[in-house]
Design a protein around this motif. Structure first.
Motif, PDB file in Angstrom:
ATOM      1  N   ALA A 277      34.074  30.355  36.623  1.00  0.00           N
ATOM      2  CA  ALA A 277      34.258  28.996  37.139  1.00  0.00           C
ATOM      3  C   ALA A 277      33.002  28.470  37.842  1.00  0.00           C
ATOM      4  CB  ALA A 277      35.448  28.970  38.103  1.00  0.00           C
ATOM      5  N   GLY A 278      31.938  29.285  37.923  1.00  0.00           N
ATOM      6  CA  GLY A 278      30.699  28.845  38.581  1.00  0.00           C
ATOM      7  C   GLY A 278      30.831  28.720  40.086  1.00  0.00           C
ATOM      8  N   LEU A 279      31.703  29.517  40.704  1.00  0.00           N
ATOM      9  CA  LEU A 279      31.984  29.378  42.129  1.00  0.00           C
ATOM     10  C   LEU A 279      31.340  30.448  43.010  1.00  0.00           C
ATOM     11  CD1 LEU A 279      35.741  28.384  41.851  1.00  0.00           C
ATOM     12  CD2 LEU A 279      33.832  26.929  42.569  1.00  0.00           C
ATOM     13  N   VAL A 280      30.542  31.337  42.429  1.00  0.00           N
ATOM     14  CA  VAL A 280      29.913  32.391  43.224  1.00  0.00           C
ATOM     15  C   VAL A 280      28.527  31.931  43.658  1.00  0.00           C
ATOM     16  CG1 VAL A 280      29.106  34.781  43.238  1.00  0.00           C
ATOM     17  CG2 VAL A 280      31.208  34.186  42.011  1.00  0.00           C
ATOM     18  N   ASP A 281      28.300  31.936  44.966  1.00  0.00           N
ATOM     19  CA  ASP A 281      26.998  31.563  45.520  1.00  0.00           C
ATOM     20  C   ASP A 281      26.093  32.774  45.669  1.00  0.00           C
ATOM     21  OD1 ASP A 281      27.708  28.827  45.863  1.00  0.00           O
ATOM     22  OD2 ASP A 281      28.792  29.374  47.689  1.00  0.00           O
ATOM     23  N   GLU A 282      26.700  33.947  45.827  1.00  0.00           N
ATOM     24  CA  GLU A 282      25.915  35.141  46.103  1.00  0.00           C
ATOM     25  C   GLU A 282      26.730  36.377  45.736  1.00  0.00           C
ATOM     26  OE1 GLU A 282      23.256  35.290  49.789  1.00  0.00           O
ATOM     27  OE2 GLU A 282      25.005  36.481  50.371  1.00  0.00           O
ATOM     28  N   TYR A 283      26.057  37.355  45.134  1.00  0.00           N
ATOM     29  CA  TYR A 283      26.675  38.640  44.828  1.00  0.00           C
ATOM     30  C   TYR A 283      26.032  39.679  45.736  1.00  0.00           C
ATOM     31  CZ  TYR A 283      28.033  36.451  40.397  1.00  0.00           C
ATOM     32  OH  TYR A 283      28.550  35.624  39.442  1.00  0.00           O
ATOM     33  N   ARG A 284      26.835  40.413  46.479  1.00  0.00           N
ATOM     34  CA  ARG A 284      26.349  41.538  47.287  1.00  0.00           C
ATOM     35  C   ARG A 284      26.963  42.787  46.684  1.00  0.00           C
ATOM     36  NH1 ARG A 284      26.785  39.248  53.464  1.00  0.00           N
ATOM     37  NH2 ARG A 284      25.574  37.367  53.065  1.00  0.00           N
ATOM     38  N   ILE A 285      26.121  43.603  46.080  1.00  0.00           N
ATOM     39  CA  ILE A 285      26.608  44.754  45.328  1.00  0.00           C
ATOM     40  C   ILE A 285      26.068  46.028  45.963  1.00  0.00           C
ATOM     41  CG2 ILE A 285      26.644  45.865  43.063  1.00  0.00           C
ATOM     42  CD1 ILE A 285      26.100  43.005  41.911  1.00  0.00           C
ATOM     43  N   LEU A 286      26.980  46.924  46.314  1.00  0.00           N
ATOM     44  CA  LEU A 286      26.607  48.207  46.891  1.00  0.00           C
ATOM     45  C   LEU A 286      26.528  49.220  45.756  1.00  0.00           C
ATOM     46  CD1 LEU A 286      25.981  49.654  49.534  1.00  0.00           C
ATOM     47  CD2 LEU A 286      28.418  50.119  49.771  1.00  0.00           C
ATOM     48  N   VAL A 287      25.325  49.750  45.535  1.00  0.00           N
ATOM     49  CA  VAL A 287      25.074  50.692  44.444  1.00  0.00           C
ATOM     50  C   VAL A 287      24.956  52.089  45.034  1.00  0.00           C
ATOM     51  CG1 VAL A 287      23.532  51.302  42.542  1.00  0.00           C
ATOM     52  CG2 VAL A 287      23.838  48.892  43.178  1.00  0.00           C
ATOM     53  N   HIS A 288      25.808  52.999  44.557  1.00  0.00           N
ATOM     54  CA  HIS A 288      25.773  54.384  45.011  1.00  0.00           C
ATOM     55  C   HIS A 288      25.057  55.240  43.969  1.00  0.00           C
ATOM     56  CE1 HIS A 288      28.511  53.936  48.438  1.00  0.00           C
ATOM     57  NE2 HIS A 288      29.070  52.992  47.710  1.00  0.00           N
ATOM     58  N   PRO A 289      24.342  56.272  44.386  1.00  0.00           N
ATOM     59  CA  PRO A 289      23.610  57.121  43.438  1.00  0.00           C
ATOM     60  C   PRO A 289      24.527  58.140  42.741  1.00  0.00           C
ATOM     61  CG  PRO A 289      23.200  57.867  45.672  1.00  0.00           C
ATOM     62  CD  PRO A 289      24.042  56.624  45.774  1.00  0.00           C
ATOM     63  N   VAL A 290      25.512  57.610  42.027  1.00  0.00           N
ATOM     64  CA  VAL A 290      26.477  58.441  41.300  1.00  0.00           C
ATOM     65  C   VAL A 290      26.763  57.756  39.970  1.00  0.00           C
ATOM     66  CG1 VAL A 290      28.834  59.358  41.294  1.00  0.00           C
ATOM     67  CG2 VAL A 290      27.576  59.219  43.447  1.00  0.00           C
ATOM     68  N   ILE A 291      26.847  58.533  38.903  1.00  0.00           N
ATOM     69  CA  ILE A 291      27.201  57.989  37.595  1.00  0.00           C
ATOM     70  C   ILE A 291      28.569  58.533  37.217  1.00  0.00           C
ATOM     71  CG2 ILE A 291      26.609  57.913  35.144  1.00  0.00           C
ATOM     72  CD1 ILE A 291      23.672  58.276  35.999  1.00  0.00           C
ATOM     73  N   VAL A 292      29.481  57.649  36.862  1.00  0.00           N
ATOM     74  CA  VAL A 292      30.826  58.055  36.440  1.00  0.00           C
ATOM     75  C   VAL A 292      31.136  57.441  35.084  1.00  0.00           C
ATOM     76  CG1 VAL A 292      31.697  58.322  38.794  1.00  0.00           C
ATOM     77  CG2 VAL A 292      31.920  56.136  37.658  1.00  0.00           C
ATOM     78  N   SER A 293      32.089  58.021  34.394  1.00  0.00           N
ATOM     79  CA  SER A 293      32.436  57.515  33.059  1.00  0.00           C
ATOM     80  C   SER A 293      33.791  56.829  33.050  1.00  0.00           C
ATOM     81  CB  SER A 293      32.434  58.673  32.052  1.00  0.00           C
ATOM     82  OG  SER A 293      33.415  59.623  32.422  1.00  0.00           O
ATOM     83  N   GLU A 294      34.269  56.419  34.194  1.00  0.00           N
ATOM     84  CA  GLU A 294      35.590  55.797  34.261  1.00  0.00           C
ATOM     85  C   GLU A 294      35.553  54.617  35.218  1.00  0.00           C
ATOM     86  OE1 GLU A 294      37.442  58.859  37.521  1.00  0.00           O
ATOM     87  OE2 GLU A 294      37.398  59.465  35.445  1.00  0.00           O
ATOM     88  N   GLY A 295      36.629  53.873  35.228  1.00  0.00           N
ATOM     89  CA  GLY A 295      36.731  52.737  36.131  1.00  0.00           C
ATOM     90  C   GLY A 295      36.491  51.420  35.414  1.00  0.00           C
ATOM     91  N   ARG A 296      36.756  50.340  36.132  1.00  0.00           N
ATOM     92  CA  ARG A 296      36.565  48.998  35.579  1.00  0.00           C
ATOM     93  C   ARG A 296      35.126  48.559  35.712  1.00  0.00           C
ATOM     94  NH1 ARG A 296      41.696  45.326  37.370  1.00  0.00           N
ATOM     95  NH2 ARG A 296      43.225  46.526  36.220  1.00  0.00           N
ATOM     96  N   HIS A 297      34.719  47.723  34.778  1.00  0.00           N
ATOM     97  CA  HIS A 297      33.391  47.129  34.826  1.00  0.00           C
ATOM     98  C   HIS A 297      33.471  45.844  35.649  1.00  0.00           C
ATOM     99  CE1 HIS A 297      31.675  49.736  31.680  1.00  0.00           C
ATOM    100  NE2 HIS A 297      32.925  49.766  31.256  1.00  0.00           N
ATOM    101  N   LEU A 298      32.521  45.637  36.513  1.00  0.00           N
ATOM    102  CA  LEU A 298      32.526  44.453  37.367  1.00  0.00           C
ATOM    103  C   LEU A 298      32.301  43.173  36.567  1.00  0.00           C
ATOM    104  CD1 LEU A 298      32.692  43.244  40.178  1.00  0.00           C
ATOM    105  CD2 LEU A 298      30.257  43.731  40.469  1.00  0.00           C
ATOM    106  N   PHE A 299      31.415  43.231  35.590  1.00  0.00           N
ATOM    107  CA  PHE A 299      31.055  42.017  34.857  1.00  0.00           C
ATOM    108  C   PHE A 299      31.469  42.101  33.396  1.00  0.00           C
ATOM    109  CE2 PHE A 299      27.941  42.264  38.365  1.00  0.00           C
ATOM    110  CZ  PHE A 299      28.277  41.086  39.008  1.00  0.00           C
TER     111      PHE A 299
END
Length: 114
Positions: free
Chosen positions: A61-83
């Motif tokens: 909807a074009g309503l996000v002014d800013e994305y604050r993303i916390l990146v952890h040094p871990v790789i996993v093969s499960e879970g939902r994708h943010l984008f």
């Protein structure tokens, strides 16, 4: 961005922090309208934690002014994708970053406005 006034969201009610005012929770189709209304408020911001579906809805909807993303040094093969399930493309520009002792990074991006 000023500090968020805050909302407590449950499945059927939203309480505006500090005012005690309650309003019906937004339906899936009505989220953009609710957020547009909240963005017109004189103070505060809107923050969401951990809801990929909500982020996708607001991005589309074009309503996000800013994305604050916390990146952890871990790789996993499960879970939902943010984008996932986005319509079109959103180019971002880095507006801030912070590295923490354990190796995590907080990156802040804003959509490029053409």
């Amino acid at each position: 961005m000023s500090a968020p006034q805050g909302c407590l969201h449950t499945r059927d009610r939203v309480t505006v922090k500090g005012s005690g005012e309650q309003m019906p929770a937004c339906s899936a189709g009505g989220v953009p309208l609710c957020v547009r209304t909240l963005k017109k408020a004189p103070k505060g911001g809107i923050v969401t934690f951990g809801s990929s579906v909500l982020v996708q809805t607001l991005t589309n909807a074009g309503l996000v002014d800013e994305y604050r993303i916390l990146v952890h040094p871990v790789i996993v093969s499960e879970g939902r994708h943010l984008f996932q399930n986005l319509t079109g493309r959103t180019d971002l520009q880095l507006v801030g970053s912070e590295t923490f002792a354990g190796g995590a990074m907080l990156v802040t991006y804003a959509p490029k406005r053409l």
